[in-house]
Design a protein around this motif. Sequence first.
Motif, PDB file in Angstrom:
ATOM      1  N   GLU A  65     -27.467  35.443 -31.042  1.00 48.28           N
ATOM      2  CA  GLU A  65     -28.854  35.831 -30.768  1.00 48.28           C
ATOM      3  C   GLU A  65     -29.778  34.617 -30.751  1.00 48.28           C
ATOM      4  O   GLU A  65     -30.671  34.526 -29.917  1.00 48.28           O
ATOM      5  N   SER A  66     -29.575  33.691 -31.667  1.00 48.39           N
ATOM      6  CA  SER A  66     -30.436  32.506 -31.700  1.00 48.39           C
ATOM      7  C   SER A  66     -30.185  31.610 -30.486  1.00 48.39           C
ATOM      8  O   SER A  66     -31.103  30.997 -29.964  1.00 48.39           O
ATOM      9  N   GLU A  67     -28.935  31.519 -30.033  1.00 50.95           N
ATOM     10  CA  GLU A  67     -28.633  30.736 -28.839  1.00 50.95           C
ATOM     11  C   GLU A  67     -29.209  31.389 -27.587  1.00 50.95           C
ATOM     12  O   GLU A  67     -29.677  30.702 -26.686  1.00 50.95           O
ATOM     13  N   ALA A  68     -29.198  32.703 -27.541  1.00 49.49           N
ATOM     14  CA  ALA A  68     -29.726  33.411 -26.372  1.00 49.49           C
ATOM     15  C   ALA A  68     -31.246  33.325 -26.316  1.00 49.49           C
ATOM     16  O   ALA A  68     -31.834  33.219 -25.238  1.00 49.49           O
ATOM     17  N   SER A  69     -31.900  33.343 -27.465  1.00 47.79           N
ATOM     18  CA  SER A  69     -33.358  33.310 -27.478  1.00 47.79           C
ATOM     19  C   SER A  69     -33.912  31.908 -27.252  1.00 47.79           C
ATOM     20  O   SER A  69     -35.028  31.756 -26.783  1.00 47.79           O
ATOM     21  N   ASN A  70     -33.142  30.881 -27.569  1.00 47.24           N
ATOM     22  CA  ASN A  70     -33.613  29.511 -27.402  1.00 47.24           C
ATOM     23  C   ASN A  70     -32.553  28.699 -26.654  1.00 47.24           C
ATOM     24  O   ASN A  70     -31.786  27.961 -27.267  1.00 47.24           O
ATOM     25  N   PRO A  71     -32.511  28.806 -25.324  1.00 53.58           N
ATOM     26  CA  PRO A  71     -31.435  28.133 -24.576  1.00 53.58           C
ATOM     27  C   PRO A  71     -31.518  26.610 -24.596  1.00 53.58           C
ATOM     28  O   PRO A  71     -30.533  25.935 -24.378  1.00 53.58           O
ATOM     29  N   ARG A  72     -32.701  26.044 -24.867  1.00 53.55           N
ATOM     30  CA  ARG A  72     -32.803  24.579 -24.905  1.00 53.55           C
ATOM     31  C   ARG A  72     -32.008  23.991 -26.059  1.00 53.55           C
ATOM     32  O   ARG A  72     -31.378  22.964 -25.931  1.00 53.55           O
ATOM     33  N   LYS A  73     -32.059  24.636 -27.207  1.00 53.45           N
ATOM     34  CA  LYS A  73     -31.310  24.128 -28.354  1.00 53.45           C
ATOM     35  C   LYS A  73     -29.820  24.375 -28.186  1.00 53.45           C
ATOM     36  O   LYS A  73     -29.005  23.658 -28.740  1.00 53.45           O
ATOM     37  N   ALA A  74     -29.450  25.427 -27.448  1.00 51.45           N
ATOM     38  CA  ALA A  74     -28.033  25.730 -27.251  1.00 51.45           C
ATOM     39  C   ALA A  74     -27.361  24.700 -26.360  1.00 51.45           C
ATOM     40  O   ALA A  74     -26.179  24.424 -26.498  1.00 51.45           O
ATOM     41  N   ALA A  75     -28.122  24.105 -25.440  1.00 53.09           N
ATOM     42  CA  ALA A  75     -27.556  23.077 -24.564  1.00 53.09           C
ATOM     43  C   ALA A  75     -27.298  21.813 -25.374  1.00 53.09           C
ATOM     44  O   ALA A  75     -28.072  21.441 -26.249  1.00 53.09           O
ATOM     45  N   ALA A  76     -26.205  21.159 -25.064  1.00 49.66           N
ATOM     46  CA  ALA A  76     -25.858  19.943 -25.803  1.00 49.66           C
ATOM     47  C   ALA A  76     -26.847  18.830 -25.470  1.00 49.66           C
ATOM     48  O   ALA A  76     -27.328  18.714 -24.359  1.00 49.66           O
ATOM     49  N   ALA A  77     -27.133  18.020 -26.445  1.00 47.02           N
ATOM     50  CA  ALA A  77     -28.040  16.886 -26.238  1.00 47.02           C
ATOM     51  C   ALA A  77     -27.358  15.878 -25.326  1.00 47.02           C
ATOM     52  O   ALA A  77     -26.147  15.663 -25.417  1.00 47.02           O
ATOM     53  N   PRO A  78     -28.097  15.244 -24.437  1.00 43.85           N
ATOM     54  CA  PRO A  78     -27.469  14.275 -23.544  1.00 43.85           C
ATOM     55  C   PRO A  78     -26.945  13.080 -24.338  1.00 43.85           C
ATOM     56  O   PRO A  78     -27.593  12.604 -25.267  1.00 43.85           O
ATOM     57  N   ARG A  79     -25.780  12.642 -23.968  1.00 40.28           N
ATOM     58  CA  ARG A  79     -25.181  11.516 -24.672  1.00 40.28           C
ATOM     59  C   ARG A  79     -25.731  10.217 -24.120  1.00 40.28           C
ATOM     60  O   ARG A  79     -25.979  10.081 -22.935  1.00 40.28           O
ATOM     61  N   GLN A  80     -25.877   9.259 -25.006  1.00 35.32           N
ATOM     62  CA  GLN A  80     -26.358   7.954 -24.595  1.00 35.32           C
ATOM     63  C   GLN A  80     -25.250   6.939 -24.800  1.00 35.32           C
ATOM     64  O   GLN A  80     -24.485   7.021 -25.749  1.00 35.32           O
ATOM     65  N   TYR A  81     -25.210   5.989 -23.887  1.00 31.12           N
ATOM     66  CA  TYR A  81     -24.200   4.949 -23.986  1.00 31.12           C
ATOM     67  C   TYR A  81     -24.551   4.011 -25.129  1.00 31.12           C
ATOM     68  O   TYR A  81     -25.652   3.489 -25.203  1.00 31.12           O
ATOM     69  N   GLY A  82     -23.620   3.821 -26.052  1.00 25.09           N
ATOM     70  CA  GLY A  82     -23.890   2.990 -27.215  1.00 25.09           C
ATOM     71  C   GLY A  82     -23.194   1.645 -27.167  1.00 25.09           C
ATOM     72  O   GLY A  82     -23.212   0.887 -28.126  1.00 25.09           O
ATOM     73  N   GLY A  83     -22.575   1.314 -26.020  1.00 24.70           N
ATOM     74  CA  GLY A  83     -21.842   0.060 -25.910  1.00 24.70           C
ATOM     75  C   GLY A  83     -22.752  -1.109 -25.578  1.00 24.70           C
ATOM     76  O   GLY A  83     -23.972  -1.016 -25.614  1.00 24.70           O
TER      77      GLY A  83
END
Length: 99
Positions: A65-83
């Motif tokens: 229910e929490s993922e359905a109500s707030n789809p922005r948080k359910a999406a994975a955060a974009p990964r950043q290159y750390g090299g």
Amino acid sequence: MEDSVQVRCTRCKNVFRDRARRLQNGYTRQCPSCEIVLFFDEDSPDSNIKRAMRLARRARKELRESEASNPRKAAAAPRQYGGRSASNARGTEEEEDGD
């Protein structure tokens, strides 16, 4: 949102936590302290197992229910290159000459 559930061992009565998404019919887990194998089933005669399964079902429902109500948080955060970046200072030709 809490995604883990407390489970009480049937033999030693110690309490440990396991993820709610794992606790489904047919799941088995060893108790971390006495190492007995616990079998998780909705129709288990053990009240500790029934309680853990009921709590896990509720937690999974709340997570959905929490993922359905707030789809922005359910999406994975974009990964950043750390090299290393291409502008590494060690490889530049702008070293000072010793005049």
